[in-house]
Design a protein around this motif. Structure first.
Motif, PDB file in Angstrom:
ATOM      1  N   THR A  28      11.203   6.443  -8.858  1.00 38.86           N
ATOM      2  CA  THR A  28      11.228   5.665  -7.821  1.00 38.86           C
ATOM      3  C   THR A  28      10.969   4.187  -8.004  1.00 38.86           C
ATOM      4  O   THR A  28      10.207   3.841  -8.686  1.00 38.86           O
ATOM      5  CB  THR A  28      10.113   6.026  -6.833  1.00 38.86           C
ATOM      6  N   CYS A 277      10.689   5.422   8.230  1.00 41.26           N
ATOM      7  CA  CYS A 277      11.582   4.843   7.359  1.00 41.26           C
ATOM      8  C   CYS A 277      12.706   3.966   7.839  1.00 41.26           C
ATOM      9  O   CYS A 277      12.933   2.610   7.129  1.00 41.26           O
ATOM     10  CB  CYS A 277      12.325   6.022   6.640  1.00 41.26           C
ATOM     11  N   ARG A 362       7.776  10.906  -3.903  1.00 44.58           N
ATOM     12  CA  ARG A 362       6.786  10.524  -2.921  1.00 44.58           C
ATOM     13  C   ARG A 362       5.750  11.457  -3.275  1.00 44.58           C
ATOM     14  O   ARG A 362       4.771  10.461  -2.692  1.00 44.58           O
ATOM     15  CB  ARG A 362       7.764  10.872  -1.507  1.00 44.58           C
ATOM     16  N   ILE A 365       3.599   8.914  -5.152  1.00 43.46           N
ATOM     17  CA  ILE A 365       3.410   7.780  -4.364  1.00 43.46           C
ATOM     18  C   ILE A 365       1.865   8.057  -3.636  1.00 43.46           C
ATOM     19  O   ILE A 365       1.330   7.203  -3.617  1.00 43.46           O
ATOM     20  CB  ILE A 365       4.348   7.312  -3.504  1.00 43.46           C
ATOM     21  N   CYS A 383       1.416  14.016   0.851  1.00 42.42           N
ATOM     22  CA  CYS A 383       2.834  13.521   1.412  1.00 42.42           C
ATOM     23  C   CYS A 383       3.075  14.213   2.466  1.00 42.42           C
ATOM     24  O   CYS A 383       3.292  15.503   2.408  1.00 42.42           O
ATOM     25  CB  CYS A 383       3.590  13.385   0.217  1.00 42.42           C
ATOM     26  N   CYS A 389       7.678   4.917   2.666  1.00 36.79           N
ATOM     27  CA  CYS A 389       7.783   4.206   1.253  1.00 36.79           C
ATOM     28  C   CYS A 389       9.460   4.075   0.961  1.00 36.79           C
ATOM     29  O   CYS A 389       9.703   3.064   0.487  1.00 36.79           O
ATOM     30  CB  CYS A 389       7.062   5.156   0.390  1.00 36.79           C
ATOM     31  N   HIS A 392      10.932   0.977   2.747  1.00 32.39           N
ATOM     32  CA  HIS A 392      10.454  -0.281   2.133  1.00 32.39           C
ATOM     33  C   HIS A 392      10.800  -0.691   0.735  1.00 32.39           C
ATOM     34  O   HIS A 392      10.914  -1.436   0.228  1.00 32.39           O
ATOM     35  CB  HIS A 392       8.783  -0.272   2.052  1.00 32.39           C
ATOM     36  N   ALA A 398       6.549   0.059  -3.785  1.00 30.71           N
ATOM     37  CA  ALA A 398       6.299   1.376  -3.465  1.00 30.71           C
ATOM     38  C   ALA A 398       4.890   1.962  -3.142  1.00 30.71           C
ATOM     39  O   ALA A 398       3.999   1.800  -4.013  1.00 30.71           O
ATOM     40  CB  ALA A 398       6.730   2.299  -4.683  1.00 30.71           C
ATOM     41  N   GLU A 399       4.752   2.136  -1.868  1.00 23.74           N
ATOM     42  CA  GLU A 399       3.162   2.568  -1.871  1.00 23.74           C
ATOM     43  C   GLU A 399       3.512   3.631  -0.501  1.00 23.74           C
ATOM     44  O   GLU A 399       4.389   3.709   0.197  1.00 23.74           O
ATOM     45  CB  GLU A 399       2.436   1.172  -1.141  1.00 23.74           C
ATOM     46  N   CYS A 400       2.183   4.263  -0.208  1.00 21.85           N
ATOM     47  CA  CYS A 400       2.125   5.122   0.785  1.00 21.85           C
ATOM     48  C   CYS A 400       1.870   4.320   2.223  1.00 21.85           C
ATOM     49  O   CYS A 400       0.919   3.465   2.318  1.00 21.85           O
ATOM     50  CB  CYS A 400       1.027   6.227   0.807  1.00 21.85           C
ATOM     51  N   TYR A 401       2.866   4.373   3.049  1.00 27.46           N
ATOM     52  CA  TYR A 401       2.678   3.562   4.272  1.00 27.46           C
ATOM     53  C   TYR A 401       2.272   4.439   5.616  1.00 27.46           C
ATOM     54  O   TYR A 401       2.263   3.965   6.630  1.00 27.46           O
ATOM     55  CB  TYR A 401       4.171   2.848   4.572  1.00 27.46           C
ATOM     56  N   LYS A 406      -2.468   7.099   3.472  1.00 26.35           N
ATOM     57  CA  LYS A 406      -2.941   5.868   2.562  1.00 26.35           C
ATOM     58  C   LYS A 406      -4.318   5.727   2.702  1.00 26.35           C
ATOM     59  O   LYS A 406      -5.102   5.475   1.679  1.00 26.35           O
ATOM     60  CB  LYS A 406      -2.418   4.813   3.301  1.00 26.35           C
TER      61      LYS A 406
END
Length: 418
Positions: A28, A277, A362, A365, A383, A389, A392, A398-401, A406
């Protein structure tokens, strides 16, 4: 720790490398490098966490092999020797926790927004415009293809010198190697077009060049589609891609990871929900599109979101639709990526002979300790496939949004650091 009789935690060999389990971190894009492609502490921290979770194999986000193959800002590069020290620091951080680490090597080809990647030209197998981005491509000459063969081999050698345990060639999801394999994007009439033998020539020449440099024991694996998912276009179906995989095994690739789709396909490679997304895409990478396309995306985003939610509903192991056909024809390991979230689903996929190993992106992440939590039947951030993610990628790290996931991840990491 309850791993008895579990197929998921038995060893597997990839080339000369033995791994203790069969759940891997797939590639990723990290979006954490410098604008010039150098590693940073943020890259080290990202992979170090996943390695601390005892993940058997981690595959990097796509690393560009030359400047004209870069797909986005803040992407790692292996295009020059000056990148080796930074990459070595990332490898050392992963190895310190006992993990194995592969570098995914890639050239974006036509799937680039030139202004976003600060690239003057988009190369491909043929001059076929990308319908999603509107990017007009320039067909590579034979001499330019040979230059790129050297770029891939140079990049692989740099990765070996940095300490990576292997490399993966990215030939899935519509990137350059995938563009050569797919008749829709490869309309050449020379030795790189037409028959499967010709359309796979670029791949085989890259592998041969890597072997000449690095010898027979350095693992080289390939990521490819199980279906191109290009309705009304001359995309490859599963049977044709299996034929290509047989060619790749014969050439010497050590394993194959199965994904799906091109950028033009929409979102079959990240099934889930798409409101977050697409909102992030409009604010990020897609803001670099030509103005007419930006306007269309902004105006029709609610409709595109609704259609995407209906077409690509989240489910576990959605590429298991394709992997059994690869398993039937190949003797090298077949790795399946695609929405895996629970131990039961992963164990069943392997136990039923649909694949040899599974990979996830994911899920790691959201929970960098995903492997350890699955292995030890421990809870962790889960997830929910919101794909924030994904929206973005290339614009933000790359991060959990997802707010609640989060928050759970941050609390877990705070406990871990205490």
């Amino acid at each position: 720790m309850a791993t008895a009789n579990s197929t998921l935690f038995t060893p597997i060999r990839i080339g000369q490398l033995t791994l203790p389990g069969r759940l891997f971190k797939t590639a990723t894009a990290e979006t954490r490098a410098t604008l010039d492609g150098f590693s940073t502490q943020a890259v080290i921290d990202f992979y170090s966490l996943i390695a601390r979770g005892e993940t058997p194999l981690i595959i990097t986000g796509n690393i560009y092999v030359c400047r004209d193959g870069k797909s986005a800002p803040m992407q790692l590069g292996a295009d020059d020797d000056d990148k080796i020290p930074g990459l070595a620091k990332v490898v050392d951080a992963v190895h310190a926790h006992g993990g194995k680490f592969f570098a995914q090597l890639n050239h974006c080809g036509r799937q680039v927004i030139p202004r976003f990647a600060q690239s003057p030209v988009a190369y491909s197998a043929s001059d076929v415009k990308d319908l999603l981005t509107g990017t007009q491509t320039q067909a590579l000459t034979v001499a330019e293809i040979q230059r790129l063969v050297g770029c891939y081999a140079d990049a692989a050698e740099r990765c070996q010198r940095a300490g990576f345990d292997g490399v993966q060639l990215h030939s899935a999801n519509g990137y350059l190697l995938s563009q050569f394999l797919t008749p829709y994007t490869n309309r050449r009439t020379d030795e790189y077009g037409g028959s499967l033998e010709n359309r796979s020539r670029f791949h085989r020449q890259i592998l041969e060049a890597i072997r000449v440099r690095l010898g027979p024991d350095f693992p080289v694996i390939i990521k490819m589609n199980g279906s191109d998912w290009l309705p009304l276009r001359d995309g490859l179906k599963t049977g044709e891609l299996v034929e290509a995989a047989v060619v790749f095994e014969r050439a010497g690739f050590a394993a194959v990871e199965i994904s799906v789709g091109h950028y033009e396909s929409g979102f079959p490679m990240v099934c889930g929900t798409f409101e977050l997304c697409l909102r992030h895409m409009v604010e990020g990478s897609m803001s670099y599109l030509p103005e007419p396309r930006r306007t269309l995306l902004r105006v029709f985003r609610p409709l595109v979101t609704l259609a995407s939610n209906l077409l690509w509903k989240g489910r576990q192991g959605y590429n298991l639709d394709y992997t059994p056909q690869f398993k039937e024809k190949l003797s090298i390991p077949v790795i399946c990526v695609g929405g895996f979230r629970t131990r039961d689903a992963m164990e069943a996929a392997i136990a039923q002979g649909k694949c040899d190993a599974v990979s996830a992106g994911r899920a790691f992440i959201a929970d960098p300790f995903f492997y350890r939590h699955i292995r030890d039947n421990q809870p962790g951030p889960h997830c929910v496939d919101c794909n924030g993610c994904v929206g973005h990628l290339g614009a933000q790290p790359a991060e959990c949004y997802h707010p609640s996931v989060k928050a759970e991840k941050d609390a877990m990491l705070a406990r871990e650091a205490a």
